[in-house]
Design an enzyme around this catalytic site. Sequence first.
Site, PDB file in Angstrom:
ATOM      1  N   LEU A 166       0.909  -1.049  -0.110  1.00 13.97           N
ATOM      2  CA  LEU A 166       0.080  -0.018  -0.070  1.00 13.97           C
ATOM      3  C   LEU A 166       0.912   1.411   0.000  1.00 13.97           C
ATOM      4  O   LEU A 166       0.857   2.007   0.992  1.00 13.97           O
ATOM      5  CB  LEU A 166      -0.965   0.052   1.253  1.00 13.97           C
ATOM      6  CG  LEU A 166      -2.428  -0.653   1.018  1.00 13.97           C
ATOM      7  CD1 LEU A 166      -3.050  -0.297   2.236  1.00 13.97           C
ATOM      8  CD2 LEU A 166      -2.911  -0.101  -0.036  1.00 13.97           C
ATOM      9  N   HIS A 167       1.649   1.538  -1.051  1.00 12.48           N
ATOM     10  CA  HIS A 167       2.401   2.696  -1.118  1.00 12.48           C
ATOM     11  C   HIS A 167       1.479   3.788  -1.579  1.00 12.48           C
ATOM     12  O   HIS A 167       0.356   3.785  -1.359  1.00 12.48           O
ATOM     13  CB  HIS A 167       3.554   2.556  -2.298  1.00 12.48           C
ATOM     14  CG  HIS A 167       3.212   2.153  -3.652  1.00 12.48           C
ATOM     15  ND1 HIS A 167       3.131   3.225  -4.677  1.00 12.48           N
ATOM     16  CD2 HIS A 167       2.730   1.027  -4.000  1.00 12.48           C
ATOM     17  CE1 HIS A 167       2.765   2.600  -5.814  1.00 12.48           C
ATOM     18  NE2 HIS A 167       2.543   1.225  -5.484  1.00 12.48           N
ATOM     19  N   ALA A 168       1.922   5.009  -2.009  1.00 15.01           N
ATOM     20  CA  ALA A 168       1.375   6.209  -2.228  1.00 15.01           C
ATOM     21  C   ALA A 168       0.266   6.159  -3.049  1.00 15.01           C
ATOM     22  O   ALA A 168      -0.824   6.688  -2.825  1.00 15.01           O
ATOM     23  CB  ALA A 168       2.442   7.384  -2.577  1.00 15.01           C
ATOM     24  N   GLU A 209      -2.179  -1.795 -11.008  1.00 15.00           N
ATOM     25  CA  GLU A 209      -0.878  -1.838 -10.946  1.00 15.00           C
ATOM     26  C   GLU A 209      -0.078  -2.907 -11.837  1.00 15.00           C
ATOM     27  O   GLU A 209       0.944  -2.796 -12.366  1.00 15.00           O
ATOM     28  CB  GLU A 209      -0.039  -1.702  -9.594  1.00 15.00           C
ATOM     29  CG  GLU A 209      -0.568  -0.316  -8.940  1.00 15.00           C
ATOM     30  CD  GLU A 209       0.695  -0.340  -7.809  1.00 15.00           C
ATOM     31  OE1 GLU A 209       0.944  -1.324  -7.122  1.00 15.00           O
ATOM     32  OE2 GLU A 209       0.886   1.028  -7.535  1.00 15.00           O
TER      33      GLU A 209
END
Lengths: 100, 130
Positions: free
Chosen positions: A25-27, A98
């Site tokens: 859960l990156h930006a 992604e």
Amino acid sequence: MDEIILLISIIMIKTQITISNTLGLHARPSMKLAELCSKFNAEIYIKKDGKKINAKNMMDILMLASGYRSQIEILVDGDDEKIAVKEIKSLFSDRFGEES
Amino acid sequence: MVGILLVTHGGIGFSLLKSATQILGKHPSNINCISVETDHEVHSYKKTINSELLKLDSGMGVLVMSDMYGATPTNILKELIVPNKFQVLTGLNLPMLMQALTSRDSSLKDLTNDCLKYGRDNIINLNNHD
């Protein structure tokens, strides 16, 4: 598996999710998740490692530092909770768009 | 919507805004950056900043963020603080900016306090962190 918790007069949907996109859960995913959660009237929280945060705040999500394969719990409470859980789960299962 | 103005040395503000835009997936509205170059007249910046503050204020005020306390961009801003209208935070970082850009409908006071909190909370020594 969803679980309905009955606490006196409070009904809340609680669902466990394992982070499956390799960058966690990156930006960008945090932003997408907060944006999605903000569309709903329901109160939406994420629990991880004893912390409980507001899922409508991107920075709160980001600060959980949820990496690949980590487990989080989503708590949803409100009139549109069912559709909210469905869309949230879909976002995670799509790996935030992604990865194919 | 609270307006946002970044007043920084060189291109720091523009770079942070570019990164924030990538994370947001769209260019945020009602925000601008001013680069302060040390070889320019300080007086001219006061005029530019004042004019920008008026442009960005849609009635909810403007949150101004500068990069370093004690340095020229911040020193210029010290003279422009108007309580309840323009708030100034120093120590600008990306978490502060992201919080500002994702909570634009908060009051100026709440937004300022939140940005201060998230800016500080995101400074972490990973060696001492779980």
